[in-house]
Design a protein around this motif. Structure first.
Motif, PDB file in Angstrom:
ATOM      1  N   GLN A  93     -53.649  23.530  29.195  1.00 20.28           N
ATOM      2  CA  GLN A  93     -52.165  23.709  28.431  1.00 20.28           C
ATOM      3  C   GLN A  93     -51.701  22.790  27.322  1.00 20.28           C
ATOM      4  O   GLN A  93     -51.506  22.706  26.168  1.00 20.28           O
ATOM      5  CB  GLN A  93     -51.139  24.220  29.067  1.00 20.28           C
ATOM      6  N   GLU A  94     -51.448  21.680  27.846  1.00 17.71           N
ATOM      7  CA  GLU A  94     -50.875  20.236  27.366  1.00 17.71           C
ATOM      8  C   GLU A  94     -51.958  19.928  26.354  1.00 17.71           C
ATOM      9  O   GLU A  94     -51.587  19.635  25.135  1.00 17.71           O
ATOM     10  CB  GLU A  94     -50.788  19.307  28.290  1.00 17.71           C
ATOM     11  N   MET A  95     -53.241  20.212  26.421  1.00 18.47           N
ATOM     12  CA  MET A  95     -54.134  19.563  25.683  1.00 18.47           C
ATOM     13  C   MET A  95     -54.288  20.516  24.144  1.00 18.47           C
ATOM     14  O   MET A  95     -54.220  20.056  23.210  1.00 18.47           O
ATOM     15  CB  MET A  95     -55.645  19.593  26.088  1.00 18.47           C
ATOM     16  N   ILE A  96     -54.215  21.845  24.601  1.00 14.69           N
ATOM     17  CA  ILE A  96     -54.363  22.765  23.688  1.00 14.69           C
ATOM     18  C   ILE A  96     -53.045  22.766  22.776  1.00 14.69           C
ATOM     19  O   ILE A  96     -53.263  22.896  21.433  1.00 14.69           O
ATOM     20  CB  ILE A  96     -54.519  24.306  24.074  1.00 14.69           C
ATOM     21  N   TRP A  97     -51.759  22.781  23.299  1.00 18.06           N
ATOM     22  CA  TRP A  97     -50.606  22.608  22.531  1.00 18.06           C
ATOM     23  C   TRP A  97     -50.398  21.713  21.554  1.00 18.06           C
ATOM     24  O   TRP A  97     -50.202  21.662  20.635  1.00 18.06           O
ATOM     25  CB  TRP A  97     -49.540  22.716  23.750  1.00 18.06           C
ATOM     26  N   MET A  98     -50.933  20.458  22.254  1.00 20.73           N
ATOM     27  CA  MET A  98     -50.922  19.188  21.153  1.00 20.73           C
ATOM     28  C   MET A  98     -51.757  19.322  19.991  1.00 20.73           C
ATOM     29  O   MET A  98     -51.512  18.975  19.171  1.00 20.73           O
ATOM     30  CB  MET A  98     -51.113  18.010  21.984  1.00 20.73           C
ATOM     31  N   LEU A  99     -53.071  19.770  20.331  1.00 21.96           N
ATOM     32  CA  LEU A  99     -54.123  19.949  19.298  1.00 21.96           C
ATOM     33  C   LEU A  99     -53.323  20.831  18.317  1.00 21.96           C
ATOM     34  O   LEU A  99     -53.855  20.608  17.008  1.00 21.96           O
ATOM     35  CB  LEU A  99     -55.544  20.362  19.732  1.00 21.96           C
ATOM     36  N   GLU A 107     -43.401  14.031  19.772  1.00 17.65           N
ATOM     37  CA  GLU A 107     -41.958  13.750  19.850  1.00 17.65           C
ATOM     38  C   GLU A 107     -41.544  15.183  20.620  1.00 17.65           C
ATOM     39  O   GLU A 107     -40.448  15.077  21.515  1.00 17.65           O
ATOM     40  CB  GLU A 107     -41.404  13.543  18.398  1.00 17.65           C
ATOM     41  N   THR A 108     -41.975  16.374  20.003  1.00 14.90           N
ATOM     42  CA  THR A 108     -41.423  17.566  20.657  1.00 14.90           C
ATOM     43  C   THR A 108     -42.090  17.713  22.033  1.00 14.90           C
ATOM     44  O   THR A 108     -41.067  18.271  22.948  1.00 14.90           O
ATOM     45  CB  THR A 108     -41.951  18.753  19.799  1.00 14.90           C
ATOM     46  N   ALA A 109     -43.048  17.427  22.306  1.00 13.55           N
ATOM     47  CA  ALA A 109     -43.787  17.546  23.496  1.00 13.55           C
ATOM     48  C   ALA A 109     -42.725  16.398  24.544  1.00 13.55           C
ATOM     49  O   ALA A 109     -42.768  16.703  25.959  1.00 13.55           O
ATOM     50  CB  ALA A 109     -44.982  17.018  23.695  1.00 13.55           C
ATOM     51  N   SER A 110     -42.247  15.408  24.063  1.00 14.51           N
ATOM     52  CA  SER A 110     -41.272  14.422  24.991  1.00 14.51           C
ATOM     53  C   SER A 110     -40.004  14.933  25.341  1.00 14.51           C
ATOM     54  O   SER A 110     -39.315  14.561  26.186  1.00 14.51           O
ATOM     55  CB  SER A 110     -41.194  13.197  24.410  1.00 14.51           C
ATOM     56  N   LYS A 111     -39.650  16.094  24.447  1.00 13.40           N
ATOM     57  CA  LYS A 111     -38.310  16.640  24.680  1.00 13.40           C
ATOM     58  C   LYS A 111     -38.428  18.092  25.247  1.00 13.40           C
ATOM     59  O   LYS A 111     -37.127  18.331  25.928  1.00 13.40           O
ATOM     60  CB  LYS A 111     -37.806  16.800  23.405  1.00 13.40           C
ATOM     61  N   ILE A 112     -39.304  18.698  25.225  1.00 12.57           N
ATOM     62  CA  ILE A 112     -39.428  20.343  25.624  1.00 12.57           C
ATOM     63  C   ILE A 112     -40.416  20.331  26.709  1.00 12.57           C
ATOM     64  O   ILE A 112     -41.597  19.969  26.603  1.00 12.57           O
ATOM     65  CB  ILE A 112     -39.723  21.145  24.515  1.00 12.57           C
ATOM     66  N   VAL A 113     -40.032  20.711  27.998  1.00 14.24           N
ATOM     67  CA  VAL A 113     -41.004  20.915  28.901  1.00 14.24           C
ATOM     68  C   VAL A 113     -42.081  21.979  28.591  1.00 14.24           C
ATOM     69  O   VAL A 113     -42.081  22.804  27.854  1.00 14.24           O
ATOM     70  CB  VAL A 113     -40.311  21.488  30.252  1.00 14.24           C
ATOM     71  N   LEU A 114     -43.457  21.759  29.113  1.00 15.19           N
ATOM     72  CA  LEU A 114     -44.530  22.585  28.878  1.00 15.19           C
ATOM     73  C   LEU A 114     -44.353  23.997  29.247  1.00 15.19           C
ATOM     74  O   LEU A 114     -44.745  24.957  28.414  1.00 15.19           O
ATOM     75  CB  LEU A 114     -45.936  22.092  29.575  1.00 15.19           C
ATOM     76  N   GLU A 115     -43.436  24.217  30.297  1.00 16.26           N
ATOM     77  CA  GLU A 115     -43.203  25.715  30.716  1.00 16.26           C
ATOM     78  C   GLU A 115     -42.550  26.619  29.482  1.00 16.26           C
ATOM     79  O   GLU A 115     -42.666  27.715  29.440  1.00 16.26           O
ATOM     80  CB  GLU A 115     -42.501  25.681  31.968  1.00 16.26           C
ATOM     81  N   GLN A 116     -41.759  25.692  28.875  1.00 19.89           N
ATOM     82  CA  GLN A 116     -41.043  26.482  27.635  1.00 19.89           C
ATOM     83  C   GLN A 116     -42.010  26.432  26.346  1.00 19.89           C
ATOM     84  O   GLN A 116     -41.966  27.501  25.551  1.00 19.89           O
ATOM     85  CB  GLN A 116     -39.871  25.731  27.286  1.00 19.89           C
ATOM     86  N   ARG A 117     -42.831  25.448  26.012  1.00 16.27           N
ATOM     87  CA  ARG A 117     -43.915  25.344  24.977  1.00 16.27           C
ATOM     88  C   ARG A 117     -44.714  26.125  25.289  1.00 16.27           C
ATOM     89  O   ARG A 117     -45.483  26.973  24.368  1.00 16.27           O
ATOM     90  CB  ARG A 117     -44.262  24.111  24.763  1.00 16.27           C
ATOM     91  N   TYR A 118     -45.247  26.395  26.495  1.00 13.19           N
ATOM     92  CA  TYR A 118     -46.536  27.332  26.853  1.00 13.19           C
ATOM     93  C   TYR A 118     -46.170  28.101  28.099  1.00 13.19           C
ATOM     94  O   TYR A 118     -46.707  27.845  29.282  1.00 13.19           O
ATOM     95  CB  TYR A 118     -47.933  26.347  27.173  1.00 13.19           C
TER      96      TYR A 118
END
Length: 325
Positions: free
Chosen positions: A76-82, A89-100
């Protein structure tokens, strides 16, 4: 018309893998093909299966689908970042469970405080959605709209071992490792059967909207797998950018990243039930992240049971093989 048959398997091992937050497990099978089934909590049947089946899908959705404990969070983290222009910056502020977010978690865990199906429906596009559901329980429109789907598989020995520690420390499972592995190979753990889960996606692996990855390949050569995913998502990054992303995705980085490792969310959830998330023994949601831990941690009998499971005739006929490392 209901195309599913819901029944309670008559097997004592099923009761032994139920816990305070995973309870009342039932077998959901297709009426026209009883061999196609999945073990899920009754809560999922009552609350979310129809909502998910009829969910609207968009072509720009990006789904990560796996059987549990196969590197889902890492992927999930790999795909969201890509797919988000390496937005650290956004990844450092919002937890993965909210992003994905995890689509069906509200109907898997008892007392889960939010409705994740509704949250997923209302995500800002392009939506990033995670699920452990098998092919036949996922939204119907996935197979007509055809958004991008990343599927990740891991060998069943490491998967079952990781399932045991996850279930013990996060779901308060009090049974033995032997009992859990017995349930796993009998296809009575929730989300099982693993073999069918994998085979359904293996069969469609060459579709242009499907990326089929192996956990073991990600561990062996992350740079190579990142480039596969980058190409699949129609993105283009320099080698320096890829190198930086691989550092971000390294095991120690992910394990110690509070926006990815889920530790804070788990503490809150378990406190809700008066339980304690005990990390005194070094356990965390992202545990070891290794290939081949089973070699030291499984007894000979357990190892043999899982070897037979991974060597079933359906897998042989498909020409699919797990990678054990």
């Amino acid at each position: 018309m209901d195309l599913l048959v819901i029944e309670k398997p008559d097997d004592e091992i099923l009761k032994k893998v139920e816990t305070f937050c995973i309870e009342d497990l039932v077998k959901m099978s297709l009426k026209d093909d009883p061999s196609k089934f999945c073990i899920m909590p009754q809560k999922f049947v009552d609350q979310d299966r129809e909502r998910i089946k009829n969910m609207e899908i968009f072509e720009d959705d990006v789904w990560v689908v796996t059987y549990p404990k196969c590197g889902t969070t890492w992927t999930q983290e790999m795909i969201w970042m890509l797919n988000n222009n390496l937005d650290y910056e956004t990844a450092s502020k919002i937890v993965l469970e909210q992003r994905y977010p995890f689509l069906e978690v509200s109907s898997i865990l008892k007392g889960y405080p939010t409705d994740k199906v509704e949250i997923c429906k209302n995500l800002t596009r392009p939506r990033h959605i995670k699920s452990h559901l098998p092919y036949f329980l996922l939204p119907d429109q996935l197979w007509t709209v055809k958004p991008k789907i990343i599927y990740v598989v891991r060998n069943p020995k490491d998967t079952a071992l990781s399932w045991y520690y996850h279930h013990k420390h996060l779901h308060d499972y009090t049974g033995t490792k032997e009992e859990l592995i017995a349930a796993f190979v009998k296809d009575l753990m929730f989300y099982s059967p693993m073999n069918d889960h994998v085979l359904d996606f293996w069969k469609i692996r060459n579709a242009p909207n499907i990326l089929f990855l192996y956990y073991e390949d990600m561990k062996r050569n992350l740079d190579q797998e990142v480039k596969k995913a980058m190409k699949f998502l129609n993105k283009n990054y320099s080698q320096d950018e890829i190198d930086k992303l691989c550092i971000h995705l390294s095991f120690n980085s992910i394990r110690n990243n509070p926006n990815v490792n889920k530790d804070n969310a788990i503490v809150k959830y378990m406190e809700f039930f008066g339980k304690k998330y005990d990390q005194s023994n070094g356990f965390s949601f992202i545990r070891k992240g290794k290939v081949g831990s089973y070699k030291k941690e499984l007894a000979a009998e357990q190892n043999l049971m899982l070897e037979k499971y991974a060597d079933c005739s359906r897998l042989k006929d498909s020409e699919f093989e797990y990678k054990f490392g």
